[in-house]
Structure formats: structure tokens, C-alpha cells
Design an enzyme around this catalytic site. Sequence first.
Site, PDB file in Angstrom:
ATOM      1  N   ASP A 168      -6.952  -6.679   3.380  1.00 42.99           N
ATOM      2  CA  ASP A 168      -6.302  -5.377   3.545  1.00 42.99           C
ATOM      3  C   ASP A 168      -6.481  -4.845   4.966  1.00 42.99           C
ATOM      4  O   ASP A 168      -7.610  -4.664   5.421  1.00 42.99           O
ATOM      5  CB  ASP A 168      -6.956  -4.414   2.530  1.00 42.99           C
ATOM      6  CG  ASP A 168      -6.336  -3.025   2.502  1.00 42.99           C
ATOM      7  OD1 ASP A 168      -5.327  -2.797   3.187  1.00 42.99           O
ATOM      8  OD2 ASP A 168      -6.886  -2.166   1.776  1.00 42.99           O
ATOM      9  N   GLY A 169      -5.351  -4.583   5.625  1.00 47.55           N
ATOM     10  CA  GLY A 169      -5.385  -3.915   6.925  1.00 47.55           C
ATOM     11  C   GLY A 169      -4.751  -4.723   8.043  1.00 47.55           C
ATOM     12  O   GLY A 169      -5.194  -5.832   8.353  1.00 47.55           O
ATOM     13  N   GLY A 170      -3.677  -4.176   8.597  1.00 46.22           N
ATOM     14  CA  GLY A 170      -3.059  -4.803   9.773  1.00 46.22           C
ATOM     15  C   GLY A 170      -2.368  -6.125   9.499  1.00 46.22           C
ATOM     16  O   GLY A 170      -2.141  -6.915  10.420  1.00 46.22           O
TER      17      GLY A 170
ATOM     18  N   HIS B  64      -7.906   1.029  -4.852  1.00 48.18           N
ATOM     19  CA  HIS B  64      -8.927   0.819  -3.812  1.00 48.18           C
ATOM     20  C   HIS B  64      -9.624   2.153  -3.550  1.00 48.18           C
ATOM     21  O   HIS B  64      -9.041   3.052  -2.944  1.00 48.18           O
ATOM     22  CB  HIS B  64      -8.208   0.292  -2.549  1.00 48.18           C
ATOM     23  CG  HIS B  64      -9.098   0.067  -1.374  1.00 48.18           C
ATOM     24  ND1 HIS B  64      -8.597  -0.164  -0.107  1.00 48.18           N
ATOM     25  CD2 HIS B  64     -10.455   0.017  -1.262  1.00 48.18           C
ATOM     26  CE1 HIS B  64      -9.601  -0.337   0.738  1.00 48.18           C
ATOM     27  NE2 HIS B  64     -10.737  -0.222   0.068  1.00 48.18           N
TER      28      HIS B  64
ATOM     29  N   ASP C 125      -4.493   3.602  -2.266  1.00 50.73           N
ATOM     30  CA  ASP C 125      -5.609   3.877  -1.370  1.00 50.73           C
ATOM     31  C   ASP C 125      -6.145   5.280  -1.628  1.00 50.73           C
ATOM     32  O   ASP C 125      -5.595   6.274  -1.167  1.00 50.73           O
ATOM     33  CB  ASP C 125      -5.158   3.748   0.089  1.00 50.73           C
ATOM     34  CG  ASP C 125      -5.051   2.294   0.521  1.00 50.73           C
ATOM     35  OD1 ASP C 125      -6.028   1.547   0.300  1.00 50.73           O
ATOM     36  OD2 ASP C 125      -4.009   1.907   1.064  1.00 50.73           O
TER      37      ASP C 125
ATOM     38  N   GLY D 209      -9.382   3.847   6.344  1.00 54.40           N
ATOM     39  CA  GLY D 209      -9.084   5.255   6.629  1.00 54.40           C
ATOM     40  C   GLY D 209      -7.623   5.500   6.949  1.00 54.40           C
ATOM     41  O   GLY D 209      -7.073   6.509   6.547  1.00 54.40           O
ATOM     42  N   PHE D 210      -7.024   4.551   7.651  1.00 56.24           N
ATOM     43  CA  PHE D 210      -5.642   4.788   8.089  1.00 56.24           C
ATOM     44  C   PHE D 210      -4.814   3.508   8.037  1.00 56.24           C
ATOM     45  O   PHE D 210      -5.348   2.415   8.225  1.00 56.24           O
ATOM     46  CB  PHE D 210      -5.631   5.328   9.535  1.00 56.24           C
ATOM     47  CG  PHE D 210      -6.431   6.590   9.672  1.00 56.24           C
ATOM     48  CD1 PHE D 210      -5.873   7.821   9.325  1.00 56.24           C
ATOM     49  CD2 PHE D 210      -7.752   6.543  10.088  1.00 56.24           C
ATOM     50  CE1 PHE D 210      -6.639   8.980   9.408  1.00 56.24           C
ATOM     51  CE2 PHE D 210      -8.516   7.705  10.184  1.00 56.24           C
ATOM     52  CZ  PHE D 210      -7.960   8.926   9.840  1.00 56.24           C
ATOM     53  N   GLY D 211      -3.511   3.691   7.822  1.00 57.85           N
ATOM     54  CA  GLY D 211      -2.585   2.565   7.912  1.00 57.85           C
ATOM     55  C   GLY D 211      -2.237   2.346   9.384  1.00 57.85           C
ATOM     56  O   GLY D 211      -2.616   3.131  10.258  1.00 57.85           O
ATOM     57  N   GLY D 212      -1.548   1.262   9.642  1.00 60.30           N
ATOM     58  CA  GLY D 212      -1.015   1.016  10.977  1.00 60.30           C
ATOM     59  C   GLY D 212      -2.022   0.601  12.036  1.00 60.30           C
ATOM     60  O   GLY D 212      -1.741   0.680  13.232  1.00 60.30           O
TER      61      GLY D 212
ATOM     62  N   MET E 284      -8.750   8.023  -0.922  1.00 56.19           N
ATOM     63  CA  MET E 284      -9.696   8.388   0.148  1.00 56.19           C
ATOM     64  C   MET E 284     -10.208   9.804  -0.082  1.00 56.19           C
ATOM     65  O   MET E 284      -9.440  10.682  -0.479  1.00 56.19           O
ATOM     66  CB  MET E 284      -8.984   8.333   1.502  1.00 56.19           C
ATOM     67  CG  MET E 284      -8.345   6.991   1.794  1.00 56.19           C
ATOM     68  SD  MET E 284      -7.710   6.931   3.463  1.00 56.19           S
ATOM     69  CE  MET E 284      -6.885   5.327   3.434  1.00 56.19           C
TER      70      MET E 284
ATOM     71  N   SER F 197       0.835  -1.197   0.000  1.00 54.30           N
ATOM     72  CA  SER F 197       0.000   0.000   0.000  1.00 54.30           C
ATOM     73  C   SER F 197       0.870   1.247   0.000  1.00 54.30           C
ATOM     74  O   SER F 197       1.673   1.468   0.909  1.00 54.30           O
ATOM     75  CB  SER F 197      -0.901   0.016   1.234  1.00 54.30           C
ATOM     76  OG  SER F 197      -1.425   1.321   1.393  1.00 54.30           O
TER      77      SER F 197
ATOM     78  N   HIS G 113      -0.818  -1.125  -4.526  1.00 53.20           N
ATOM     79  CA  HIS G 113      -2.139  -0.807  -3.969  1.00 53.20           C
ATOM     80  C   HIS G 113      -2.249   0.698  -3.726  1.00 53.20           C
ATOM     81  O   HIS G 113      -1.483   1.272  -2.957  1.00 53.20           O
ATOM     82  CB  HIS G 113      -2.309  -1.587  -2.667  1.00 53.20           C
ATOM     83  CG  HIS G 113      -3.666  -1.519  -2.054  1.00 53.20           C
ATOM     84  ND1 HIS G 113      -4.722  -2.303  -2.479  1.00 53.20           N
ATOM     85  CD2 HIS G 113      -4.151  -0.771  -1.038  1.00 53.20           C
ATOM     86  CE1 HIS G 113      -5.790  -2.037  -1.739  1.00 53.20           C
ATOM     87  NE2 HIS G 113      -5.481  -1.103  -0.862  1.00 53.20           N
TER      88      HIS G 113
ATOM     89  N   MET H 290     -11.946   4.424  -1.694  1.00 61.91           N
ATOM     90  CA  MET H 290     -12.707   4.653  -0.459  1.00 61.91           C
ATOM     91  C   MET H 290     -13.352   6.028  -0.590  1.00 61.91           C
ATOM     92  O   MET H 290     -12.970   7.002   0.068  1.00 61.91           O
ATOM     93  CB  MET H 290     -11.762   4.562   0.749  1.00 61.91           C
ATOM     94  CG  MET H 290     -11.371   3.133   1.064  1.00 61.91           C
ATOM     95  SD  MET H 290      -9.872   3.031   2.041  1.00 61.91           S
ATOM     96  CE  MET H 290      -8.650   3.150   0.743  1.00 61.91           C
TER      97      MET H 290
ATOM     98  N   MET I  41     -11.830  -6.069   4.091  1.00 63.27           N
ATOM     99  CA  MET I  41     -11.115  -5.121   4.959  1.00 63.27           C
ATOM    100  C   MET I  41     -10.973  -5.733   6.346  1.00 63.27           C
ATOM    101  O   MET I  41     -11.963  -6.061   6.997  1.00 63.27           O
ATOM    102  CB  MET I  41     -11.893  -3.802   5.074  1.00 63.27           C
ATOM    103  CG  MET I  41     -11.857  -2.922   3.847  1.00 63.27           C
ATOM    104  SD  MET I  41     -10.214  -2.553   3.211  1.00 63.27           S
ATOM    105  CE  MET I  41      -9.455  -1.712   4.603  1.00 63.27           C
TER     106      MET I  41
ATOM    107  N   GLY J  77       0.902  -2.203   4.172  1.00 60.95           N
ATOM    108  CA  GLY J  77       1.585  -0.911   4.168  1.00 60.95           C
ATOM    109  C   GLY J  77       2.693  -0.947   5.202  1.00 60.95           C
ATOM    110  O   GLY J  77       3.877  -1.131   4.880  1.00 60.95           O
TER     111      GLY J  77
END
Length: 213
Positions: A172-174, A65, A34, A141-144, A36, A7, A32, A67, A136, A194
Site C-alpha cells: 500500500d502506497g505510491g 486498514h 483507510d 497518512g496521505f495518498g499521492g 485514520m 483506496s 480499501h 490507522m 506500507m 488510490g
Amino acid sequence: MVKISPSLLSADFANMQKEVSALEKAGADWLHFDVMDGCFVPNLTFGPGLIKAIRPHSKLIFDVHLMIVEPEKKIEWFAKSGADIITVHAEACRHLDRALSEIRKYRCRAGVSLNPATAPEVLEYVLDKTDLILVMSVNPGFGGQKFIDSQLEKIAQVKKMIGQRAIEIEVDGGINKANAAKVISAGADVLVAGTAVFDGGKYKQNIEALRKA
Ligand code: DX5
Ligand code: ZN
């Protein structure tokens, strides 16, 4: 073999071209993006202009992606910017069936994403128009953010629902090397990452660690 889609949300925005070349050299399969809008999600990133600017500098699959609210009205922008895959959120489309057809009309692969709280049943009647399902594993909305464990069961449900259809499952995510194995055994074909890819600037090592998981 599982594909890795880093990402760009975690990239250095002041050096996008350099970052993209480094990821390509490090063995990324897809890139990827993102996108937004500060409305569908509480964060604002970039639009088709950035994707178009990067396009001549990479041969990788551009995995976009969206959003954004009412993505069906902006598909042409992203198709013309050089996206290979365009993913919309089921929650953001009043007419998901139409949105997916619109993506394919531009000869892009049609993806649909589900927020953590959305059940896979909303996809039941659009499977024939879908090339990719993006689960998801954080609230977008946010990475990390931390991986939400309940999504493992959803990945398995989606996998069952797909059956023999040629639809890929992306998560996607975490995602990190500690949970990648669980995500893959639940049914993921593509991992977005990411934080885990950019960690310490060791892109190649990090991508290999995810793939090995
Ligand atoms: C979240 C984005 C993700 C995210 C992944 O809204 O869709 O792609 O940036 O980042 P990590 O891997 O840090 O969770
Ligand atoms: Zn994403």
C-alpha cells in the site's frame, strides 16, 4: 493473479455510493477503506459509520486498514460495520497477539500492517494468527506519496517468512503501473492503489493497467 484493492481515500467523498459502484463495475477485487484518527497518523478520514452505510451497496471484499491508536479497543465497531478484513498496525498495538485474535473472534480476516521503518521480525510469533500482512510503501497518512524503494526488500523478506502459510501480502502506497511489476515480483498478492486507480476517472483502464503489470 494479483488482486487490486482501490483506496477510497482518493474517491469523491460526496458521492461514495456512486464511486463504489463504479469501482465494482471497473473490476476492483477488494475495496480499501483507510480509517485514520488524526493521532496515529496526521490525517483524519472516516469511521465505521461510513463502512456500514456502504455495505449494502457492494458485494466486494471490504478491506479495512485501521490507522488508529489502540485499534484492539475498536475491533467490534469495524466487524459489525461489515468489514471482511481488518488490518491493524503493529506499531499501534500494545498487544498485537490479542488484537489479531480479537479480529478472528468476529470472523473477520486478521491483517497486520508495518510502517516503512518497522522490520518484519515483529510478526514472527503471530504468523499463526495472521491472514494478511500489509506492507506500507509510504508513511501512512496521505495518498499521492512516492513509493519507498527499500520496501521491495521487505516484501521479499515477508514472503520468505510466510513460507507455506496461507497468508496474503498486500502492499500500500505510491503504487502505479510503472512500479507494480517490481512489487508483484517481490511477492505481493494484493495491490492497494488510490491515485493510480482514480487518475483521470478511467477506473477500468487504470485497474487493468495495474493488473497487466
Ligand atoms: C496511506 C493509505 C493508502 C493510500 C494509497 O496512508 O494507507 O491506502 O491512500 O494511496 P496512493 O495509491 O495514492 O499512494
Ligand atoms: Zn491503506
